[in-house]
Design a protein around this motif. Sequence first.
Motif, short mmCIF file in Angstrom:
data_model
loop_
_atom_site.label_atom_id
_atom_site.label_comp_id
_atom_site.label_asym_id
_atom_site.label_seq_id
_atom_site.Cartn_x
_atom_site.Cartn_y
_atom_site.Cartn_z
N ALA A 1 0.82 -1.21 0.00
CA ALA A 1 0.00 0.00 0.00
C ALA A 1 0.86 1.26 0.00
O ALA A 1 0.57 2.23 -0.71
CB ALA A 1 -0.94 0.00 1.21
N GLU A 2 1.93 1.26 0.79
CA GLU A 2 2.77 2.44 0.92
C GLU A 2 3.93 2.47 -0.07
O GLU A 2 4.65 3.47 -0.17
CB GLU A 2 3.32 2.52 2.35
CG GLU A 2 2.22 2.65 3.41
CD GLU A 2 2.79 2.65 4.82
OE1 GLU A 2 4.03 2.56 4.95
OE2 GLU A 2 2.00 2.74 5.78
N SER A 3 4.14 1.34 -0.78
CA SER A 3 5.26 1.22 -1.73
C SER A 3 6.60 1.55 -1.06
O SER A 3 7.47 2.16 -1.64
CB SER A 3 5.05 2.13 -2.95
OG SER A 3 3.88 1.77 -3.65
N GLY A 4 6.72 1.12 0.20
CA GLY A 4 7.94 1.36 0.95
C GLY A 4 8.55 0.06 1.43
O GLY A 4 7.85 -0.94 1.61
N ALA A 5 9.86 0.07 1.65
CA ALA A 5 10.57 -1.14 2.05
C ALA A 5 11.37 -0.90 3.32
O ALA A 5 11.88 0.20 3.56
CB ALA A 5 11.48 -1.61 0.95
N MET A 6 11.51 -1.98 4.12
CA MET A 6 12.30 -1.93 5.34
C MET A 6 13.24 -3.12 5.35
O MET A 6 12.86 -4.24 5.00
CB MET A 6 11.37 -1.98 6.56
CG MET A 6 12.10 -2.07 7.90
SD MET A 6 10.93 -2.06 9.30
CE MET A 6 10.02 -3.58 8.98
#
Length: 272
Positions: A174-179
């Motif tokens: 959903a946020e198109s973010g990676a950790m």
Amino acid sequence: TNIGDYINLREEQESIKSGRKMWLSRFSVAAVLLILLSMGLYYFKYPDKKTPSLISRADDTKPHRLIRLADGSTIIISAGSKLNYPSSFDGLSKREVYLEGEAYFDIKHNPKKPFKIHTGKINTTVLGTAFNIKAWPLDADITVTVTRGRVKVDDHEKVLGIISPNQQIIYNKAESGAMRKVVDASLYLTWKDHDLLIDDITVLEASELLQDRFKVKVSITDDQIRTKRFTTTFLKGENLEKVLKSICEFNGAVYHYDKEKASVIISSNKTL
């Protein structure tokens, strides 16, 4: 100009148009036939390499399933997962597969042909390594966990990270973010030690699975036994000797298990 001349002129124009349409029609047909003939001659003289067919494998069985690709790579897909892959990588510049669900990859090294796994919004690219991907369609995240080697993860636009053993990338759809995280990779692989369906596998390939699952060294003394193929299911909790007995009964072999040395020798039943 009288009405008769006008009618004659119209008829003459219609005749010319009709003739032109017929000529164009015949020309079009001739042109198409010429193109088809030229293509036929070209492919007869320069036969195109066969495009590998696409295999779609959905593991709808209760056990997980082991798949061995044409390049020698092995993949364990969890129950309910789906994997699309070519029947061969010959003639292709890259090795590419498509995954929905969860799978453990052990990829053969080939620097000339990178291996890429497509999982929805992200890609995972390797040269040769072992790692786990969890990418269920309804999950909020896609998770890549490395057990050996290095992998690159991207979202089609940018590189999200390059990770090594015991590292993990979690991508939020959903946020198109990676950790990125440091983890104990073995904790994320316990699922693959459950029931495992192995379909059309050689005794040599099965021995490699035994070495990984039971932490023993397996040697096969007979070349014919080594290449025999069979299908079976490794059940969770099944002990090594029961598995060995099953494999040997399938393939006309016998085994010797030295528990102290954690070693197994599989031979033809004619030699022992």
